[in-house]
Write a protein that holds these residues in place. Structure first.
Motif, mmCIF file in Angstrom:
data_model
loop_
_atom_site.group_PDB
_atom_site.id
_atom_site.type_symbol
_atom_site.label_atom_id
_atom_site.label_comp_id
_atom_site.label_asym_id
_atom_site.label_seq_id
_atom_site.Cartn_x
_atom_site.Cartn_y
_atom_site.Cartn_z
ATOM 1 N N ASP A 16 4.653 -10.933 -27.088
ATOM 2 C CA ASP A 16 5.697 -9.912 -27.048
ATOM 3 C C ASP A 16 5.460 -8.893 -25.939
ATOM 4 O O ASP A 16 6.413 -8.270 -25.450
ATOM 5 N N ILE A 17 4.205 -8.736 -25.500
ATOM 6 C CA ILE A 17 3.872 -7.787 -24.441
ATOM 7 C C ILE A 17 3.908 -8.453 -23.070
ATOM 8 O O ILE A 17 4.123 -7.796 -22.050
ATOM 9 N N GLU A 18 3.742 -9.762 -23.035
ATOM 10 C CA GLU A 18 3.621 -10.467 -21.753
ATOM 11 C C GLU A 18 4.739 -10.155 -20.763
ATOM 12 O O GLU A 18 4.470 -9.995 -19.565
ATOM 13 N N PRO A 19 6.017 -10.051 -21.174
ATOM 14 C CA PRO A 19 7.056 -9.763 -20.179
ATOM 15 C C PRO A 19 6.829 -8.452 -19.424
ATOM 16 O O PRO A 19 7.139 -8.363 -18.227
ATOM 17 N N SER A 20 6.295 -7.446 -20.093
ATOM 18 C CA SER A 20 6.045 -6.175 -19.417
ATOM 19 C C SER A 20 4.907 -6.309 -18.415
ATOM 20 O O SER A 20 4.970 -5.761 -17.303
ATOM 21 N N VAL A 21 3.866 -7.048 -18.766
ATOM 22 C CA VAL A 21 2.741 -7.232 -17.849
ATOM 23 C C VAL A 21 3.166 -8.111 -16.670
ATOM 24 O O VAL A 21 2.751 -7.893 -15.532
ATOM 25 N N ARG A 22 4.001 -9.095 -16.933
ATOM 26 C CA ARG A 22 4.522 -9.941 -15.847
ATOM 27 C C ARG A 22 5.328 -9.097 -14.853
ATOM 28 O O ARG A 22 5.169 -9.235 -13.628
ATOM 29 N N ALA A 23 6.193 -8.236 -15.364
ATOM 30 C CA ALA A 23 6.988 -7.376 -14.491
ATOM 31 C C ALA A 23 6.089 -6.445 -13.679
ATOM 32 O O ALA A 23 6.335 -6.203 -12.489
ATOM 33 N N CYS A 24 5.044 -5.961 -14.325
ATOM 34 C CA CYS A 24 4.074 -5.106 -13.653
ATOM 35 C C CYS A 24 3.387 -5.859 -12.511
ATOM 36 O O CYS A 24 3.270 -5.357 -11.387
ATOM 37 N N PHE A 25 2.955 -7.073 -12.786
ATOM 38 C CA PHE A 25 2.280 -7.892 -11.768
ATOM 39 C C PHE A 25 3.219 -8.228 -10.616
ATOM 40 O O PHE A 25 2.859 -8.098 -9.441
ATOM 41 N N ASP A 26 4.419 -8.642 -10.934
ATOM 42 C CA ASP A 26 5.355 -9.065 -9.890
ATOM 43 C C ASP A 26 5.694 -7.925 -8.935
ATOM 44 O O ASP A 26 5.945 -8.156 -7.737
ATOM 45 N N ALA A 27 5.693 -6.706 -9.432
ATOM 46 C CA ALA A 27 6.012 -5.558 -8.581
ATOM 47 C C ALA A 27 4.970 -5.323 -7.495
ATOM 48 O O ALA A 27 5.267 -4.679 -6.479
ATOM 49 N N LEU A 28 3.764 -5.852 -7.679
ATOM 50 C CA LEU A 28 2.683 -5.595 -6.724
ATOM 51 C C LEU A 28 2.921 -6.244 -5.366
ATOM 52 O O LEU A 28 2.202 -5.955 -4.407
ATOM 53 N N SER A 29 3.930 -7.091 -5.273
ATOM 54 C CA SER A 29 4.260 -7.708 -3.986
ATOM 55 C C SER A 29 5.023 -6.753 -3.070
ATOM 56 O O SER A 29 5.271 -7.074 -1.905
ATOM 57 N N GLU A 30 5.379 -5.593 -3.562
ATOM 58 C CA GLU A 30 6.103 -4.599 -2.763
ATOM 59 C C GLU A 30 5.110 -3.866 -1.860
ATOM 60 O O GLU A 30 4.363 -2.988 -2.309
ATOM 61 N N LEU A 31 5.086 -4.223 -0.586
ATOM 62 C CA LEU A 31 4.063 -3.723 0.339
ATOM 63 C C LEU A 31 4.641 -3.018 1.565
ATOM 64 O O LEU A 31 3.870 -2.477 2.373
ATOM 65 N N ASP A 32 5.937 -3.000 1.721
ATOM 66 C CA ASP A 32 6.550 -2.428 2.925
ATOM 67 C C ASP A 32 6.170 -0.960 3.096
ATOM 68 O O ASP A 32 6.189 -0.173 2.135
ATOM 69 N N GLY A 33 5.814 -0.591 4.317
ATOM 70 C CA GLY A 33 5.557 0.807 4.650
ATOM 71 C C GLY A 33 4.210 1.344 4.245
ATOM 72 O O GLY A 33 3.943 2.540 4.413
ATOM 73 N N ALA A 34 3.320 0.469 3.745
ATOM 74 C CA ALA A 34 2.026 0.955 3.246
ATOM 75 C C ALA A 34 1.171 1.525 4.371
ATOM 76 O O ALA A 34 0.608 2.621 4.250
ATOM 77 N N ARG A 35 1.047 0.778 5.452
ATOM 78 C CA ARG A 35 0.187 1.221 6.553
ATOM 79 C C ARG A 35 0.656 2.567 7.105
ATOM 80 O O ARG A 35 -0.148 3.487 7.291
ATOM 81 N N GLU A 36 1.952 2.685 7.345
ATOM 82 C CA GLU A 36 2.494 3.925 7.895
ATOM 83 C C GLU A 36 2.288 5.102 6.944
ATOM 84 O O GLU A 36 1.977 6.217 7.372
#
Length: 242
Positions: free
Chosen positions: A159-179
């Motif tokens: 029942d908790i897995e969907p929230s952790v999956r969404a959390c993990f998938d968001a980590l691919s958002e990397l645009d603008g980090a260096r700047e």
């Protein structure tokens, strides 16, 4: 037991000590208590007001399944909500693993709230390390976690897995980090354990961009749980200098 409220979600945090505020943000599958278990809270609380945050989807914080709630801007705003709830206009921020990704989000969206920033076990522009066959997905990550650190994965029930999956998938958002990290008015340090196979890549990023780098004993998790005292001393030294 304090909770901050942001976009209708409760974000739990704990506070110990007094002095300039420091916020500690854990990695995925961990929780706020991890910093206490590692001995880092006790090492900092004699000179700083230390807040440990349960990230959305973890610990005592809410665990929604909507992926939109886990975007980087939203997660950074969770930290700002905690700061507001504490009555702190500025804070030092230390993030490990996923917490490092949230640290980047703060630098991107709320730099005016930061006194300093420290990223542990997270490569700012590459994000999650790849697996042997390329980018790792959530199922492969969880299988690896269950095999190598089952005590950290056992709380992820169906029942908790969907929230952790969404959390993990968001980590691919990397645009603008260096700047975001290079165009700051506050000190930034990257930190990693020498036994982490990606240690040298993170050090190279720091060296190439003129950022401070802390190298400690241990691998990705061992740097905290087996060498917490060494990490705490490095964090404390960085905070004292800033």
């Amino acid at each position: 037991m304090p909770f901050a409220l942001n976009r209708g979600q409760r974000i739990h945090y704990s506070v110990e000590g007094s002095g300039p505020p420091v916020i500690l943000q854990h990695g995925i599958l961990l929780d706020a208590e991890s910093w206490k278990q590692a001995g880092i809270v006790d090492r900092l609380a004699d000179g700083y007001r230390v807040a440990c945050v349960d990230s959305l989807g973890h610990g005592l914080s809410d665990k929604p399944s909507d992926p939109a709630l886990y975007r980087q801007a939203q997660r950074a705003a969770d930290i700002v909500a905690v700061m507001d709830d504490m009555g702190e206009p500025h804070a030092h921020f230390v993030g490990h693993s996923m917490g490092g990704w949230i640290a980047v989000g703060l630098a991107k969206y709320h730099p005016e709230r930061l006194s300093s920033l420290m990223l542990g076990g997270w490569h700012p522009s590459r994000g999650l390390p790849p697996g042997p066959k390329g980018p790792i997905d959530f199922d492969a990550f969880m299988n690896f976690a269950k095999r190598t650190a089952p005590q950290l994965a056992q709380w992820v029930t169906p029942d908790i897995e969907p929230s952790v999956r969404a959390c993990f998938d968001a980590l691919s958002e990397l645009d603008g980090a260096r700047e975001a990290l290079l165009n700051t008015d506050f000190p930034v340090m990257i930190w990693d354990g020498r036994d982490d196979p990606h240690h040298d890549a993170k050090k190279a990023f720091a060296d190439e961009n003129g950022l401070r780098f802390l190298s400690t004993s241990g691998d990705h998790l061992g740097m905290l749980f087996r060498h917490g005292a060494e990490c705490a001393n490095g964090i404390r030294e960085f905070l004292n200098r800033t």
